[in-house]
Design an enzyme around this catalytic site. Sequence first.
Site, PDB file in Angstrom:
ATOM      1  N   PHE A 139       0.809  -1.225   0.000  1.00  0.00           N
ATOM      2  CA  PHE A 139       0.000   0.000   0.000  1.00  0.00           C
ATOM      3  C   PHE A 139       0.838   1.270   0.000  1.00  0.00           C
ATOM      4  CE2 PHE A 139       0.828   0.084   4.532  1.00  0.00           C
ATOM      5  CZ  PHE A 139       0.802   1.438   4.826  1.00  0.00           C
ATOM      6  N   LYS A 140       2.105   1.148   0.370  1.00  0.00           N
ATOM      7  CA  LYS A 140       2.950   2.345   0.445  1.00  0.00           C
ATOM      8  C   LYS A 140       3.098   3.035  -0.908  1.00  0.00           C
ATOM      9  CE  LYS A 140       5.313   1.213   4.710  1.00  0.00           C
ATOM     10  NZ  LYS A 140       4.683  -0.086   5.056  1.00  0.00           N
ATOM     11  N   ASP A 141       2.844   2.294  -1.989  1.00  0.00           N
ATOM     12  CA  ASP A 141       2.895   2.908  -3.325  1.00  0.00           C
ATOM     13  C   ASP A 141       1.853   4.024  -3.480  1.00  0.00           C
ATOM     14  OD1 ASP A 141       4.958   1.309  -4.412  1.00  0.00           O
ATOM     15  OD2 ASP A 141       3.539  -0.296  -4.861  1.00  0.00           O
TER      16      ASP A 141
END
Length: 466
Positions: free
Chosen positions: A111-113
């Site tokens: 999810f860090k993208d």
Amino acid sequence: MRYISTRGEAPALGFEDVLLTGLATDGGLYVPESLPHFSLEEIRSWRGLSYSELAFNVMHPFVDDAIPADDFRTMLDETYAVFSHKAVAPLVQLDTNEWVMELFHGPTLAFKDFALQLLGRLLDYVLEKRKQHVVIMGATSGDTGSAAIEGCRRCEHVDIFILHPYERVSEVQRRQMTTVKGENIHNIAVRGNFDDCQRMVKESFGNQGFLGGKTQLAAVNSINWARIMAQIVYYFQASLALGGPDRSMAFSVPTGNFGDIFAGYLARKMGLPISQLVIATNRNDILHRFMSGNKYEQHQLEHTLSPSMDIMVSSNFERLLFDLHGRDGQAVKELLENAAKGPVSIEDYRWKHARKLFDSDAVDDKTTCDVIREIYEQNEYLLDPHTAIGVKAARNCRRDSSVPMITLGTAHPAKFPDAISEAGLTVQPQLPAHMADLFERDEHYTVLDNNIAGVQEFIAEHWKNT
Ligand SMILES: *Cc1c(COP(=O)(O)O)cnc(C)c1O
């Protein structure tokens, strides 16, 4: 929009400066002075928008006049076009009224993208305008480093140096960092552990003399406000897909530094009906111990099957404490200074107030494996270990079965094959097609001794203007 520090002493900043700043000078974290608020009618009118259009509506008030609206729209279109699923954050149903929101269709499969793809573009935009250059320096034990590198690969005004502990990150994680090509990308494998890497980064921020005054360091860790901002969007997206805002939602969030779940808390304050937020932790359960017993106390770090949640203190939790204390920076400062020395509690009525919205659970490795196996056997759907913890906590903490429960799917199962085999499954999680040749790609990294002078010299010699 102005941003203020949670410890009440540092000067207020505008969006551009907050983007380039890590910690405030008083040691606090920046938060918006006030939040935008959307009416139900307005939120309802967003039904059917694409992810990037929705992202514009949710985030534009935070960015304000720092970036003209048309430029910001273009930036968002480009950011979310790199995701490999048209819906960007699709929902998958697990059971009656129970869902996983898949946040792992970005370039590095976590999810860090969502935030780092945007942050790279925001930084480059602001630096271009100011004719400035920055060096991003970060330490990683896994997901953050690769997402940051992918987010900055096309930046013209940024050089990025990511330190990882030599031979101590998984092969998938290492390859996700070291196979990205770009003259501004520098991977350093330090002959030491993650803490050694982190210490070097911290000391370098404290004394930037090695850069000769020609550039400055910037941080992309989860205390950066822009990362939180980008994560607010998908709470709106999930709600709109399931009948919101005309019904409320519950979310379960696999949590480490409290960034992702804090974004959900903000979505609610901005007007989205959310009736419950579940804090899902592994055995590093400082947040669960606080939510269940009003005691905030550091324990030893434990290594688990969900390494991206292996933390001792949870840095973004300070942002919630600030609100729980009526935005009194002095009170937060005292509390956290005491917390560094031993266990602390907050006043009972403040804690009870938090408990109206938040529940929590801690899930150990064995139970994580049980959930991965169970969901695979029932649905033929593979969970990564972080998401599995979210699903377990969602089930244990469920308050009302008529409210949709959405667990944030924070990583793709192919990133953590060890947990899948430990769960006793013989199925191999497959890397998505765009990464299928990861193990054949060329790697680029430099191994350096566990010595800060050597690392700083390497950086001074390799950023592009030298
Ligand atoms: C970073 C990360 C988390 C924890 O997110 P926070 O915002 O730090 O709470 C959970 N799962 C995965 C896969 C991550 O990479």
